[in-house]
Design a protein around this motif. Structure first.
Motif, short mmCIF file in Angstrom:
data_model
loop_
_atom_site.label_atom_id
_atom_site.label_comp_id
_atom_site.label_asym_id
_atom_site.label_seq_id
_atom_site.Cartn_x
_atom_site.Cartn_y
_atom_site.Cartn_z
N GLU A 244 0.83 -1.21 0.00
CA GLU A 244 0.00 0.00 0.00
C GLU A 244 0.87 1.26 0.00
N ILE A 245 0.48 2.24 -0.85
CA ILE A 245 1.04 3.60 -0.74
C ILE A 245 0.10 4.34 0.20
N SER A 246 0.57 4.64 1.38
CA SER A 246 -0.31 5.15 2.42
C SER A 246 -0.71 6.60 2.21
N ASP A 247 -1.81 6.98 2.88
CA ASP A 247 -2.25 8.38 2.84
C ASP A 247 -1.18 9.30 3.39
N ASP A 248 -0.47 8.85 4.42
CA ASP A 248 0.58 9.66 5.03
C ASP A 248 1.71 9.91 4.02
N ALA A 249 2.09 8.88 3.27
CA ALA A 249 3.15 9.05 2.26
C ALA A 249 2.71 10.01 1.16
N LEU A 250 1.49 9.85 0.71
CA LEU A 250 0.97 10.73 -0.34
C LEU A 250 0.93 12.18 0.14
N ALA A 251 0.53 12.38 1.39
CA ALA A 251 0.48 13.74 1.94
C ALA A 251 1.88 14.35 1.99
N ARG A 252 2.88 13.57 2.40
CA ARG A 252 4.26 14.08 2.43
C ARG A 252 4.74 14.44 1.01
N LEU A 253 4.42 13.61 0.04
CA LEU A 253 4.85 13.84 -1.34
C LEU A 253 4.20 15.10 -1.91
N ARG A 254 2.89 15.24 -1.65
CA ARG A 254 2.20 16.45 -2.10
C ARG A 254 2.81 17.69 -1.46
N ALA A 255 3.13 17.59 -0.18
CA ALA A 255 3.70 18.73 0.54
C ALA A 255 5.06 19.12 -0.04
N MET A 256 5.85 18.13 -0.45
CA MET A 256 7.15 18.42 -1.06
C MET A 256 6.98 19.28 -2.31
N ILE A 257 6.01 18.90 -3.14
CA ILE A 257 5.76 19.63 -4.38
C ILE A 257 5.17 21.01 -4.09
N ALA A 258 4.16 21.03 -3.20
CA ALA A 258 3.46 22.29 -2.91
C ALA A 258 4.41 23.32 -2.32
N GLU A 259 5.32 22.88 -1.45
CA GLU A 259 6.24 23.83 -0.82
C GLU A 259 7.09 24.55 -1.86
#
Length: 383
Positions: A244-259
């Motif tokens: 599973e690609i977890s919700d927590d991992a996806l949130a961290r990845l999105r945050a990397m891009i958004a920042e």
């Protein structure tokens, strides 16, 4: 050239990107700034973008410039139109047509395209993705306006022209010299010359697409050497399923891009450079014989008028503390102190009057640099 009586605020409130407007000769004194033979001469130049469009038996033909000098004599009686882009870059009198439209931010202005048409000539029914003011310069042209179009609107099959397959006129006017027709984006329109020697000046505006902005900004934020800036998860917890690609991992990845994408200061600087990028980057306006700082300083010992090159794009972005980022032809020049006021002044209009008490060393240095780039010139003087 100036408008005699035009309410810019009312126009922006009631018409800009809302509905068309016919403006009957608003100029204090209209004069056609360019002769047809001068336009034809520009179309023959290799560095000038031009097109020749003709229509015969419901068939449209498109030729790209440069146009051979004897081509015009070969066109015959069929209606034809010559279109030349960015004429304001080469003819100061055409560049002056932009001055009355400075109530719209400079970075939105694209260029002035000039067309010449014989009787019945035109480019067919079409729509644009940007705002345009159509100024009748010489002769007469009949304009027909239809409804709103979009990417799903049917077009005629043609490799180089985006012509509407169907066009139902809803409004119609014949423009005389000095008249202006404002057409908002995506409004269907068709112009046809009424008589020979019909010249129209199209003041077009830049409207970057969402995809252009995303692609350009993304290229910038990913162009640095940031190999160490990688995903981390020091608080990683056991998962029930390792697949599973977890919700927590996806949130961290999105945050990397958004920042990175949400860096306000970096985006402002990039957009200033993007918005002022030269219309034609193949042309080098730099002086063959550069001026010296001593020469510029000596010129500023008396009152001077500094002129912008019509082909150069100027804008600025305000920063905290009164400093500005001066954007000139796609390059960013940080300006603080006394030079910040000068930077704002040369962005405000095509000419600025400078008195000796306004000039300090940093002003002379900036002016010298921009003169040598071909972006500025003294109204009087060797440069």
């Amino acid at each position: 050239m100036r408008f005699r009586d035009f309410d810019a605020q009312a126009f922006l409130r009631e018409y800009w990107q809302k509905k068309p407007l016919l403006i009957r000769n608003p100029w204090t004194e209209w004069r056609n700034p360019l002769e047809p033979n001068e336009l034809a001469g520009l179309a023959c130049e290799a560095h000038v973008e031009s097109r020749l469009i003709s229509e015969a038996a419901d068939e449209w033909a498109l030729e790209h410039g440069p146009v051979a000098e004897d081509r015009f004599n070969e066109l015959g009686k069929a209606p034809w139109t010559l279109l030349v882009q960015a004429v304001d870059h080469y003819v100061p009198e055409v560049a002056e047509l932009l001055d009355p439209f400075r109530f719209i931010p400079n970075w939105r202005i694209d260029d002035v395209m000039v067309s010449y048409a014989t009787d019945g000539g035109g480019v067919g029914a079409h729509f644009d993705q940007y705002d345009v003011f159509l100024i009748q310069g010489l002769g007469r042209r009949r304009w027909e306006l239809g409804g709103l179009c979009n990417d799903d609107t049917p077009l005629l099959p043609h490799d180089g022209l985006r012509l509407l397959a169907e066009f139902e006129p809803e409004q119609e006017w014949v423009l005389e010299p000095g008249d202006i027709l404002y057409v908002p984006p995506q409004i269907a329109h068709r112009g046809v010359a009424v008589g020979h020697d019909c010249m129209t000046y199209s003041v077009g505006f830049r409207a970057p697409s969402r995809d252009e902005l995303i692609a350009g900004w993304a290229d910038t934020v990913t162009s640095g050497d940031n190999d160490d800036d990688r995903y981390t998860d020091p608080d990683l917890a056991m998962q029930a399923n390792a697949g599973e690609i977890s919700d927590d991992a996806l949130a961290r990845l999105r945050a990397m891009i958004a920042e990175r994408l949400n860096d306000k200061e970096a985006f402002a600087r990039w957009f200033g450079e993007f918005a002022t990028a030269p219309k034609n980057d193949r042309i080098d306006w730099r002086l063959e014989n550069p001026v010296t700082i001593d020469h510029v300083s000596a010129m500023f010992e008396t009152e001077q008028v500094v002129l912008r090159n019509p082909a150069s794009r100027f804008a600025y972005i305000s920063e905290d503390g009164g400093e500005v980022l001066l954007m000139v032809d796609g390059e960013c020049i940080p300006c603080g102190g006394t030079v910040a006021a000068f930077a704002k002044a040369i962005c405000a209009g095509p000419r600025v009057e400078v008195t000796p008490d306004q000039v300090f060393a940093d002003v002379s240095e900036l002016t010298c640099d921009l003169i040598n780039r071909g972006c500025l010139a003294f109204e009087r003087g060797e440069s």
